[in-house]
Motif scaffolding. Structure first.
Motif, PDB file in Angstrom:
ATOM      1  N   UNK A 147     -86.926-111.620  37.341  1.00 29.09           N
ATOM      2  CA  UNK A 147     -85.806-110.895  37.429  1.00 29.09           C
ATOM      3  C   UNK A 147     -86.231-109.360  37.815  1.00 29.09           C
ATOM      4  N   UNK A 148     -86.504-109.087  39.071  1.00 30.50           N
ATOM      5  CA  UNK A 148     -86.953-107.969  39.331  1.00 30.50           C
ATOM      6  C   UNK A 148     -86.169-106.788  39.957  1.00 30.50           C
ATOM      7  N   UNK A 149     -86.541-105.527  39.817  1.00 27.43           N
ATOM      8  CA  UNK A 149     -85.952-104.452  40.570  1.00 27.43           C
ATOM      9  C   UNK A 149     -86.988-103.514  40.811  1.00 27.43           C
ATOM     10  N   UNK A 150     -86.403-102.373  41.752  1.00 25.42           N
ATOM     11  CA  UNK A 150     -87.566-101.306  42.255  1.00 25.42           C
ATOM     12  C   UNK A 150     -87.741-100.261  41.396  1.00 25.42           C
ATOM     13  N   UNK A 151     -87.177-100.253  40.169  1.00 22.78           N
ATOM     14  CA  UNK A 151     -87.570 -99.243  39.142  1.00 22.78           C
ATOM     15  C   UNK A 151     -87.971 -99.797  37.730  1.00 22.78           C
ATOM     16  N   UNK A 152     -88.548 -98.771  37.167  1.00 23.80           N
ATOM     17  CA  UNK A 152     -88.990 -99.035  35.730  1.00 23.80           C
ATOM     18  C   UNK A 152     -88.308 -98.474  34.710  1.00 23.80           C
ATOM     19  N   UNK A 153     -87.936 -98.926  33.467  1.00 21.01           N
ATOM     20  CA  UNK A 153     -87.425 -98.314  32.606  1.00 21.01           C
ATOM     21  C   UNK A 153     -86.287 -99.010  31.763  1.00 21.01           C
ATOM     22  N   UNK A 154     -85.703 -98.460  30.586  1.00 19.88           N
ATOM     23  CA  UNK A 154     -84.659 -99.473  30.009  1.00 19.88           C
ATOM     24  C   UNK A 154     -83.693 -99.962  30.782  1.00 19.88           C
ATOM     25  N   UNK A 155     -83.184-100.916  30.082  1.00 20.83           N
ATOM     26  CA  UNK A 155     -82.054-101.770  30.843  1.00 20.83           C
ATOM     27  C   UNK A 155     -80.742-101.023  31.166  1.00 20.83           C
ATOM     28  N   UNK A 156     -80.504-100.039  30.129  1.00 19.05           N
ATOM     29  CA  UNK A 156     -79.502 -99.366  30.127  1.00 19.05           C
ATOM     30  C   UNK A 156     -79.627 -98.061  30.975  1.00 19.05           C
ATOM     31  N   UNK A 157     -80.534 -97.746  31.429  1.00 18.26           N
ATOM     32  CA  UNK A 157     -80.784 -96.376  32.169  1.00 18.26           C
ATOM     33  C   UNK A 157     -81.324 -96.756  33.683  1.00 18.26           C
ATOM     34  N   UNK A 158     -81.860 -97.692  33.927  1.00 13.80           N
ATOM     35  CA  UNK A 158     -82.348 -97.918  35.316  1.00 13.80           C
ATOM     36  C   UNK A 158     -81.290 -97.498  36.282  1.00 13.80           C
ATOM     37  N   UNK A 159     -79.988 -98.060  36.103  1.00 18.40           N
ATOM     38  CA  UNK A 159     -79.085 -97.924  37.276  1.00 18.40           C
ATOM     39  C   UNK A 159     -78.652 -96.446  37.475  1.00 18.40           C
ATOM     40  N   UNK A 160     -78.992 -95.351  36.384  1.00 18.21           N
ATOM     41  CA  UNK A 160     -78.844 -94.062  36.557  1.00 18.21           C
ATOM     42  C   UNK A 160     -79.915 -93.505  37.265  1.00 18.21           C
ATOM     43  N   UNK A 161     -81.241 -94.046  37.600  1.00 17.62           N
ATOM     44  CA  UNK A 161     -82.258 -93.360  38.081  1.00 17.62           C
ATOM     45  C   UNK A 161     -82.079 -93.300  39.624  1.00 17.62           C
ATOM     46  N   UNK A 162     -82.273 -92.258  40.298  1.00 17.76           N
ATOM     47  CA  UNK A 162     -82.167 -92.047  41.767  1.00 17.76           C
ATOM     48  C   UNK A 162     -83.628 -92.118  42.330  1.00 17.76           C
ATOM     49  N   UNK A 163     -84.622 -91.396  41.615  1.00 21.55           N
ATOM     50  CA  UNK A 163     -85.831 -91.428  42.203  1.00 21.55           C
ATOM     51  C   UNK A 163     -87.023 -91.441  41.152  1.00 21.55           C
ATOM     52  N   UNK A 164     -87.976 -92.108  41.146  1.00 18.24           N
ATOM     53  CA  UNK A 164     -89.091 -91.910  40.362  1.00 18.24           C
ATOM     54  C   UNK A 164     -90.230 -91.470  40.905  1.00 18.24           C
TER      55      UNK A 164
END
Length: 278
Positions: free
Chosen positions: A103-120
């Motif tokens: 189960x993958x996405x293009x960002x790293x971090x906590x499950x409850x915060x990754x949706x808020x991340x615009x750019x890493x």
């Protein structure tokens, strides 16, 4: 019953840990537990059912949850009592981990915060490097054998970091998965516990940790096509982290099982120094 009492979180007492939680992710708290439990349930992962959760602090000065009693039998104890079921239980656990790690996405971090991340702006391996250097600095100030070998360990760390290729896809990991974080129901179904630290990360981080926590039984959970360079980099990072973290707890002096923390420190210190022999 789960209880989240900050006064009993010995790691969080150390103020230097706060900045690390912003990048590596927190692993304590009822809010994280509630969010992660719902998220993981939607994926069909095996967890204890939540019967009641209270974050109001109206009854007690801490958050707590009542969860399903799945038997209070962890993986080692279950296998000891049912050795004939070992292969089957590990296959079920591996199936569950495969579902998580895939189960993958293009960002790293906590499950409850990754949706808020615009750019890493920083690659994950760079964040890990910075945290490892912090651990190394702390250890060099508190452990004689590390102080004597600080320059060599720094060279090894940078060498392993330089070998890690770029990546922008991250899988869901437990974050601290050892045999004691897996309970087994009477029907032989493994159940994941202590899920507050679940996050999107390099899955090699998880496998590097599982490799030394499960020892020979890791063969049941081994994956093909893991990045060998990441595995080595994370192995050193983890051993340094699990030397510095428990050592900080030991120095506080009031942990209930101080010898247990000393044993963790000694094992990981030895493993850290072993990188100088390779």
């Amino acid at each position: 019953m789960y209880v989240w009492d900050p006064s009993e979180n010995y790691i969080l007492r150390d103020g230097s840990i706060e900045s690390r939680l912003e990048t590596l992710g927190a692993s304590f708290g009822a809010e994280l537990f509630e969010f992660n439990h719902k998220y993981m349930n939607q994926l069909g992962l095996s967890l204890p059912n939540v019967l009641y959760l209270d974050r109001t602090k109206s009854s007690y000065p801490f958050d707590f949850a009542m969860v399903e009693d799945v038997g209070n039998v962890d993986l080692p104890k279950y296998i000891q009592c049912h050795p004939e079921s070992k292969k089957d239980v590990f296959e079920k656990l591996n199936e569950m981990l495969t579902k998580m790690h895939s189960h993958k996405i293009d960002k790293y971090g906590q499950l409850n915060k990754v949706a808020e991340i615009l750019n890493q702006s920083s690659p994950l391996e760079e964040v890990i490097l910075e945290n490892s250097l912090q651990d190394l600095e702390y250890l060099s100030e508190n452990v004689t054998s590390i102080r004597k070998n600080k320059d060599r360990l720094t060279e090894v760390l940078y060498s392993l970091y330089d070998a890690v290729p770029p990546r922008k896809e991250y899988g869901m990991i437990h974050g601290e998965l050892g045999p004691d974080h897996v309970f087994v129901r009477q029907n032989g179904q493994p159940v994941l516990i202590d899920i507050e630290g679940v996050k999107f990360f390099d899955i090699e981080y998880e496998h590097s940790f599982m490799k030394f926590r499960f020892n020979d039984d890791y063969d049941y959970l081994r994956y093909e096509n893991l990045d060998a360079h990441r595995m080595r980099f994370y192995k050193l990072h983890l051993h340094m982290s699990y030397t510095s973290g428990p050592l900080r707890v030991v120095q506080q002096g009031d942990f209930p099982d101080i010898e247990f923390m000393r044993d963790i420190t000694k094992y990981n210190l030895k493993s850290t120094l072993s990188f100088l022999l390779e």
